[in-house]
Design an enzyme around this catalytic site. Structure first.
Site, PDB file in Angstrom:
ATOM      1  CD  GLN A  42      -2.815  -1.182   2.387  1.00  0.00           C
ATOM      2  OE1 GLN A  42      -2.449  -1.842   3.341  1.00  0.00           O
ATOM      3  NE2 GLN A  42      -3.933  -0.492   2.404  1.00  0.00           N
ATOM      4  NE  ARG A  98       0.038  -3.960  11.959  1.00  0.00           N
ATOM      5  CZ  ARG A  98      -0.925  -3.999  11.036  1.00  0.00           C
ATOM      6  NH1 ARG A  98      -1.437  -2.886  10.554  1.00  0.00           N
ATOM      7  NH2 ARG A  98      -1.379  -5.154  10.606  1.00  0.00           N
ATOM      8  CG  HIS A 142      -0.259  -6.321   5.337  1.00  0.00           C
ATOM      9  ND1 HIS A 142      -0.285  -5.734   6.579  1.00  0.00           N
ATOM     10  CD2 HIS A 142      -1.349  -5.864   4.699  1.00  0.00           C
ATOM     11  CE1 HIS A 142      -1.350  -4.951   6.685  1.00  0.00           C
ATOM     12  NE2 HIS A 142      -2.012  -5.006   5.547  1.00  0.00           N
ATOM     13  CG  ASN A 187      -2.826  -7.453   8.151  1.00  0.00           C
ATOM     14  OD1 ASN A 187      -3.006  -6.947   9.254  1.00  0.00           O
ATOM     15  ND2 ASN A 187      -3.534  -7.110   7.087  1.00  0.00           N
ATOM     16  CD  GLU A 188      -7.288  -6.741   7.902  1.00  0.00           C
ATOM     17  OE1 GLU A 188      -7.756  -6.865   6.765  1.00  0.00           O
ATOM     18  OE2 GLU A 188      -7.358  -5.680   8.552  1.00  0.00           O
ATOM     19  CG  ASN A 329      -5.765  -4.887  11.581  1.00  0.00           C
ATOM     20  OD1 ASN A 329      -4.966  -4.615  12.480  1.00  0.00           O
ATOM     21  ND2 ASN A 329      -5.393  -5.419  10.437  1.00  0.00           N
ATOM     22  CE1 TYR A 331      -9.585   1.047   9.869  1.00  0.00           C
ATOM     23  CE2 TYR A 331      -9.219  -1.318   9.808  1.00  0.00           C
ATOM     24  CZ  TYR A 331      -8.736  -0.035   9.666  1.00  0.00           C
ATOM     25  OH  TYR A 331      -7.436   0.178   9.324  1.00  0.00           O
ATOM     26  CD  GLU A 396      -4.778  -2.310   9.499  1.00  0.00           C
ATOM     27  OE1 GLU A 396      -5.891  -2.052   8.990  1.00  0.00           O
ATOM     28  OE2 GLU A 396      -3.921  -3.019   8.954  1.00  0.00           O
TER      29      GLU A 396
END
Ligand SMILES: *[C@@H]1O[C@H](CO)[C@@H](O)[C@H](O)[C@H]1NC(C)=O
Ligand SMILES: *[C@@H]1O[C@H](CO)[C@@H](O)[C@H](O)[C@H]1NC(C)=O
Ligand SMILES: *[C@@H]1O[C@H](CO)[C@@H](O)[C@H](O)[C@H]1NC(C)=O
Ligand SMILES: *[C@@H]1O[C@H](CO)[C@@H](O)[C@H](O)[C@H]1NC(C)=O
Ligand SMILES: *[C@@H]1O[C@H](CO)[C@@H](O)[C@H](O)[C@H]1NC(C)=O
Ligand SMILES: *[C@@H]1O[C@H](CO)[C@@H](O)[C@H](O)[C@H]1NC(C)=O
Length: 501
Positions: A42, A98, A142, A187-188, A329, A331, A396
């Site tokens: 990203q 991170r 990731h 990640n995720e 993470n 949201y 996150e």
């Protein structure tokens, strides 16, 4: 009004003892880490430079499947601006940054030779951080799987992934473990598998009718489980390796980071309450249950039956306790409504019960995020009660704005500062109520290419002018606010944290 009773109690317990407005970072436990984050694909850009090869995300974006056909070919170009960025972090007062290592930059073919230029880049970044007193918190994988492994054996669908991943993780421990003390394996995984193999909206775009629309291959009823199984085993394998061979000398910690949607019943009905519980088991328990108890949740076994892989006694043992911390993470809240018709129609194990918000993906894209700081408290309480209160890092949490209108830079982002303060207040209260949270990272340190929305949504504390070649950074008001807080300033939460409107 949803859950008026629970909310009122929470609020009373929360606010009575002291004035929340007097909170500062010093009210958080000793050693609590405050940071901000990004991820390699990203933020880095330079996708074809210095020997980096494509990941499945490069392929996906180059084929025009991403939002508005955007790519991260340049993005914020951190590859060329890391020194400026570390300086900004230092000025902001971050304890930690991170970021993730791009597998296709460090080991471009997925296995085999290390790319010396990739090694040099991450060495430079890590050294620069440490020189500025900033802890590197590093995610090993990731979402950016090397395309070569996808081509060779279908990536996550093959058990060969486990060995290749472990070798890559070992290259990271060996190369950077003298300086990196905080490792995240994956990640995720709980959304990578849904996006990649259930609805097919994310690479490698596998799905089957009627679960996803446009896939040319895949099986949504089995592949998400298989991919997740391999990710879990890869994680456990890397943790075992780290513990056996590196941890005693390198003295770091290792964990995994999950997406932490909180599923809340849409109504008071017992069916919806059961649906929310089920959804939390499918979303969080899918990974937490094996890591704490050595097997998948019972409800997943009963619903998915033989489609859910079995764990051998050996695998189960390796998984149990395979973490020093869990990252989340967080949201949003998903309102879950029991909907057995959807379940029967589509035999859909995952989303059948979350039809109140028809599809969280769409909801995020529509910008329909519910302002629900209280949901973070519920998530933490759930982890405390159901999974033995593991050490948690909020990896996150953040607020997105639309990009600036061309040419006009937006510094005013009071909504973001308010959002962060409300979530930090909830985090503080959860810790006081027994949660073992040890860190908080704002997503994101600066504007990046968002996996779901390209450049339409900006989460950065610092903005990036994506339209000019130098990718100029600018400091938003929220970055100034965060900096003040990190330097001892007071939290001024809005008081809206507990109103589940
Ligand atoms: C505190 O924790 C207990 C037990 O986990 C929970 O029942 C209660 O709702 C929590 N209270 C607050 C204010 O978080
Ligand atoms: C499927 O493709 C059509 C046409 O390109 C597009 O409108 C639709 O959004 C796609 N669906 C998904 C789930 O990606
Ligand atoms: C939930 O129950 C309470 C009291 O029993 C009621 O006042 C409220 O309207 C109900 N909420 C919903 C969403 O049904
Ligand atoms: C898992 O084990 C059960 C019981 O031994 C068996 O019925 C089932 O088919 C196995 N599932 C898979 C995916 O192998
Ligand atoms: C801030 O949030 C409010 C309430 O959600 C919204 O109406 C407003 O448009 C937001 N402001 C900006 C600048 O995004
Ligand atoms: C979509 O991409 C085009 C071309 O790059 C750009 O001009 C436009 O602003 C983008 N739209 C959004 C909503 O990002």
């Amino acid at each position: 009004m949803l859950f008026p009773v629970a909310v009122a109690l929470f609020a009373a317990a929360a606010f009575a003892p002291r004035h929340a407005s007097a909170l500062t970072r010093h009210d958080f436990p000793e050693g609590f880490v405050f940071g901000a984050g990004t991820s390699a694909y990203q933020v880095e850009g330079a996708v074809e430079e210095d020997g980096r090869k494509p990941s499945i995300w490069d392929t996906f974006t180059h084929q025009g499947y991403s939002y508005n056909k955007s790519t991260a070919d340049v993005s914020a170009d951190q590859y060329h601006h890391y020194k400026d960025d570390v300086k900004l972090m230092h000025e902001m007062g971050l304890d930690a940054y991170r970021f993730s290592i791009a597998w296709p930059r460090l080991i471009p073919d997925g296995r085999g030779e290390i790319n010396p230029k990739g090694l040099e880049y991450y060495n430079n970044l890590i050294d620069e951080l440490i020189r500025h007193g900033i802890q590197p918190h590093v995610t090993i994988y990731h979402l950016d799987l090397p395309q070569s492994l996808q081509d060779e054996y279908n990536g996550l669908l093959s058990p060969r992934f486990i060995d290749d991943y472990t070798a890559y993780a070992e290259a990271c421990f060996e190369s950077f473990g003298d300086r990196v003390k905080h490792w995240v394996t994956v990640n995720e995984p709980n959304i990578e598998t849904i996006g990649g193999f259930d609805n097919g909206r994310l690479p490698p775009q596998r799905c089957s009718h009627p679960f996803g629309e446009n896939c040319t291959r895949g099986d949504s009823t089995t592949e998400p489980y298989v991919a997740a199984h391999h990710l879990l085993l890869a994680h456990a394998s890397a943790v075992r390796l780290y513990r056996d061979k590196y941890q005693a000398t390198q003295r770091g910690q290792i964990g995994i980071t999950l997406l932490g949607w909180w599923h809340e019943p849409a109504t008071n009905s017992s069916q919806d309450a059961a649906a929310a519980t089920r959804m939390n088991d499918f979303h969080i328990g899918w990974f937490m249950h094996p890591l704490v108890y050595g097997d998948y949740p019972t409800v997943m076994r009963s619903r998915a039956g033989a489609r859910l892989p079995n764990l051998t006694a050996e695998q189960s043992k390796k998984l149990r306790g395979a973490f020093d911390f869990i990252g989340f993470n967080h949201y949003l809240v998903v309102r879950a409504r029991a909907d057995d018709s959807a379940f029967n129609l589509k035999q859909r194990d995952y989303y059948a019960d979350a039809s109140a918000i028809a599809d969280p993906f769409e909801d995020i894209q529509a910008g329909g995020l519910e302002y629900a700081p209280w949901a973070l408290g519920k998530l933490l309480d759930h982890l405390k009660l159901k999974y033995g209160n593991p050490p948690i890092l909020i990896h996150e949490n953040g607020y997105s704005d639309p990009p600036k209108i061309s040419g006009k830079i937006v510094y005013e982002d009071d909504n973001r500062s308010e959002f962060l303060q409300d979530y930090l207040e909830v985090l503080y209260l959860s810790i006081r109520n027994g949660s073992d949270a040890r860190g908080y990272f704002v997503w994101s340190f600066l504007d990046v290419s968002e996996f779901l929305f390209g450049y339409r949504s900006r989460f950065g504390l610092c903005g990036v002018d994506m339209n000019i070649k130098g990718r100029t950074r600018y400091v938003r008001n929220s970055a100034r606010w965060y900096s003040g807080f990190l330097n001892g300033g007071e939290l001024r939460p809005s008081g809206k944290a507990y109103t589940a409107a």
